[in-house]
Design an enzyme around this catalytic site. Structure first.
Site, PDB file in Angstrom:
ATOM      1  N   ASP A  75      16.060  -4.791  25.686  1.00  0.00           N
ATOM      2  CA  ASP A  75      15.041  -5.846  25.780  1.00  0.00           C
ATOM      3  C   ASP A  75      15.678  -7.133  26.302  1.00  0.00           C
ATOM      4  O   ASP A  75      14.992  -8.142  26.491  1.00  0.00           O
ATOM      5  CB  ASP A  75      14.299  -6.050  24.460  1.00  0.00           C
ATOM      6  CG  ASP A  75      15.199  -6.421  23.313  1.00  0.00           C
ATOM      7  OD1 ASP A  75      16.431  -6.501  23.511  1.00  0.00           O
ATOM      8  OD2 ASP A  75      14.676  -6.647  22.197  1.00  0.00           O
ATOM      9  N   SER A  76      16.995  -7.077  26.600  1.00  0.00           N
ATOM     10  CA  SER A  76      17.648  -8.174  27.331  1.00  0.00           C
ATOM     11  C   SER A  76      17.013  -8.292  28.724  1.00  0.00           C
ATOM     12  O   SER A  76      17.243  -9.275  29.433  1.00  0.00           O
ATOM     13  CB  SER A  76      19.153  -7.939  27.442  1.00  0.00           C
ATOM     14  OG  SER A  76      19.421  -6.613  27.865  1.00  0.00           O
TER      15      SER A  76
ATOM     16  N   ASP B 221      14.877   0.098  24.164  1.00  0.00           N
ATOM     17  CA  ASP B 221      14.585  -0.795  23.033  1.00  0.00           C
ATOM     18  C   ASP B 221      13.092  -0.836  22.746  1.00  0.00           C
ATOM     19  O   ASP B 221      12.276  -0.938  23.684  1.00  0.00           O
ATOM     20  CB  ASP B 221      15.014  -2.227  23.378  1.00  0.00           C
ATOM     21  CG  ASP B 221      16.423  -2.537  22.931  1.00  0.00           C
ATOM     22  OD1 ASP B 221      16.915  -1.907  21.973  1.00  0.00           O
ATOM     23  OD2 ASP B 221      17.044  -3.430  23.545  1.00  0.00           O
TER      24      ASP B 221
ATOM     25  N   LYS C  46      15.673   2.339  20.364  1.00  0.00           N
ATOM     26  CA  LYS C  46      16.564   1.492  19.548  1.00  0.00           C
ATOM     27  C   LYS C  46      15.740   0.419  18.856  1.00  0.00           C
ATOM     28  O   LYS C  46      14.829  -0.152  19.462  1.00  0.00           O
ATOM     29  CB  LYS C  46      17.656   0.861  20.429  1.00  0.00           C
ATOM     30  CG  LYS C  46      18.581  -0.086  19.652  1.00  0.00           C
ATOM     31  CD  LYS C  46      19.868  -0.401  20.392  1.00  0.00           C
ATOM     32  CE  LYS C  46      19.773  -1.475  21.439  1.00  0.00           C
ATOM     33  NZ  LYS C  46      19.329  -2.796  20.942  1.00  0.00           N
TER      34      LYS C  46
ATOM     35  N   GLU D  37      16.106  -2.997  15.947  1.00  0.00           N
ATOM     36  CA  GLU D  37      17.037  -3.919  15.298  1.00  0.00           C
ATOM     37  C   GLU D  37      16.724  -4.038  13.809  1.00  0.00           C
ATOM     38  O   GLU D  37      15.561  -4.142  13.429  1.00  0.00           O
ATOM     39  CB  GLU D  37      16.929  -5.315  15.937  1.00  0.00           C
ATOM     40  CG  GLU D  37      17.358  -5.338  17.393  1.00  0.00           C
ATOM     41  CD  GLU D  37      17.281  -6.725  18.018  1.00  0.00           C
ATOM     42  OE1 GLU D  37      16.988  -7.715  17.307  1.00  0.00           O
ATOM     43  OE2 GLU D  37      17.530  -6.812  19.241  1.00  0.00           O
TER      44      GLU D  37
ATOM     45  N   GLU E 207      26.672  -5.726  16.929  1.00  0.00           N
ATOM     46  CA  GLU E 207      26.786  -6.843  17.878  1.00  0.00           C
ATOM     47  C   GLU E 207      27.408  -8.064  17.220  1.00  0.00           C
ATOM     48  O   GLU E 207      26.957  -8.540  16.175  1.00  0.00           O
ATOM     49  CB  GLU E 207      25.386  -7.191  18.442  1.00  0.00           C
ATOM     50  CG  GLU E 207      25.460  -8.333  19.447  1.00  0.00           C
ATOM     51  CD  GLU E 207      24.217  -8.494  20.321  1.00  0.00           C
ATOM     52  OE1 GLU E 207      23.308  -7.628  20.258  1.00  0.00           O
ATOM     53  OE2 GLU E 207      24.170  -9.493  21.063  1.00  0.00           O
TER      54      GLU E 207
HETATM   55  O1  KIV Z   1      18.989  -5.566  24.820  1.00  0.00           O
HETATM   56  C1  KIV Z   1      20.217  -5.397  24.964  1.00  0.00           C
HETATM   57  O2  KIV Z   1      20.779  -5.551  26.059  1.00  0.00           O
HETATM   58  C2  KIV Z   1      20.986  -4.999  23.799  1.00  0.00           C
HETATM   59  C3  KIV Z   1      22.469  -4.988  23.925  1.00  0.00           C
HETATM   60  C4  KIV Z   1      23.013  -6.359  23.841  1.00  0.00           C
HETATM   61  C5  KIV Z   1      23.114  -4.089  22.928  1.00  0.00           C
HETATM   62  O3  KIV Z   1      20.436  -4.728  22.776  1.00  0.00           O
END
Ligand code: KIV
Length: 277
Positions: free
Chosen positions: A57-58, A96, A126, A128, A195
């Protein structure tokens, strides 16, 4: 072989699965993971031999220009994941679940995970968090969807943390992280991202788990490492945390190429005789 499709089909590739990832931990083989959000980069990374591609989600930051990961929607994540999946021959694809699509309850979390799997073809999701989301992890896993956990600095909680500094330096937070890691493992997660936490803590957590840990700013004792592609390729040059190793300076190389192109267009050097019909 004359065409790309045939060449692609002929590649003898053994696909990476969650099983492969777990066996790599048992064998002490480190796991490589990188983010990607589109077809073209994902294809390069897959062919280069990366083990896991994370559709993170980056994307909210590096693709859309937001200052946090919070604004990205489930539809947008599915679009990015679809593009990455089309490029995949070998790597395991993790997507994510974005902020707001799993925190309320486990039914919503499962519905979001199912949408990602069904509409994008990603192999795992994924999420969090630890104890707070454990019911959702159990529910998603029991539907046959592999889950990767994410502990330590969890960017979706930036408004609670107030800062992106290293997490779990105090005993209480470190103890919670250790407990959360075990809970995620018990709930059926196949791996956990750690992280920006102290290397000593990541070492202890990695040793205590039978599932692999993938570190970002969490030191060399994790079972694997992940970096955001824009950071490690030097596209996003303002971001320079201590943990980041920059392998290229694409920003500079692209700037030079574009400036040369502008110059060539203005001077009518491009296109030349052999570049026209
Ligand atoms: O969204 C992302 O890029 C991440 C990484 C920093 C692990 O969750």
């Amino acid at each position: 072989m004359t065409d790309n499709k045939e060449a692609k089909e002929s590649r003898d590739v053994k696909k990476v699965t969650t099983n492969t990832i777990q066996k790599m931990k048992q064998a002490g083989e480190k796991i490589s993971m990188i983010t990607a959000y589109d077809y073209s980069f994902a294809r390069i990374f897959d062919e280069a031999g990366i083990d896991i591609i994370l559709v993170g989600d980056s994307a909210s930051n590096v693709m859309a220009g937001h200052t946090t990961t919070l604004p990205i929607t489930l539809d947008q994540m599915i679009y990015h994941a679809q593009s990455v999946v089309r490029a995949r021959e070998r790597a395991l694809i993790v997507a994510d679940i974005p902020f707001g699509y799993y925190q309320s309850n486990s039914e919503i979390a499962l519905a979001s995970a199912i949408r990602i799997m069904k509409e994008s073809g990603a192999h795992t999701v994924k999420l969090e968090g630890g104890e707070e989301i454990i019911d959702s992890v159990k529910k998603i896993v029991s539907a046959g969807i592999p889950v990767m956990g994410h502990l330590g600095l969890t960017p979706q909680s930036i408004n609670k943390f107030g800062t992106y500094v290293v997490r779990a330096t105090e005993k209480a937070e470190a103890d919670k992280l250790k407990k959360d890691a075990l809970l995620l493992q018990e709930a059926g997660a196949f791996a956990i991202v750690l992280e920006k936490i102290p290397a000593s803590l990541a070492k202890g957590v990695s040793k205590s788990l039978s599932i692999p840990t993938i570190g970002i700013g969490a030191g060399k004792f994790c079972d694997g490492q992940v970096l955001v592609m824009h950071d490690m390729l030097g596209i996003n040059v303002e971001f320079k945390p201590r943990f980041l190793r920059q392998y290229l300076n694409l920003n500079e190389q692209i700037t030079n190429a574009i400036q040369k192109y502008i110059k060539d267009v203005k001077s009518v050097d491009f296109p030349n005789e052999s570049e026209q019909y």
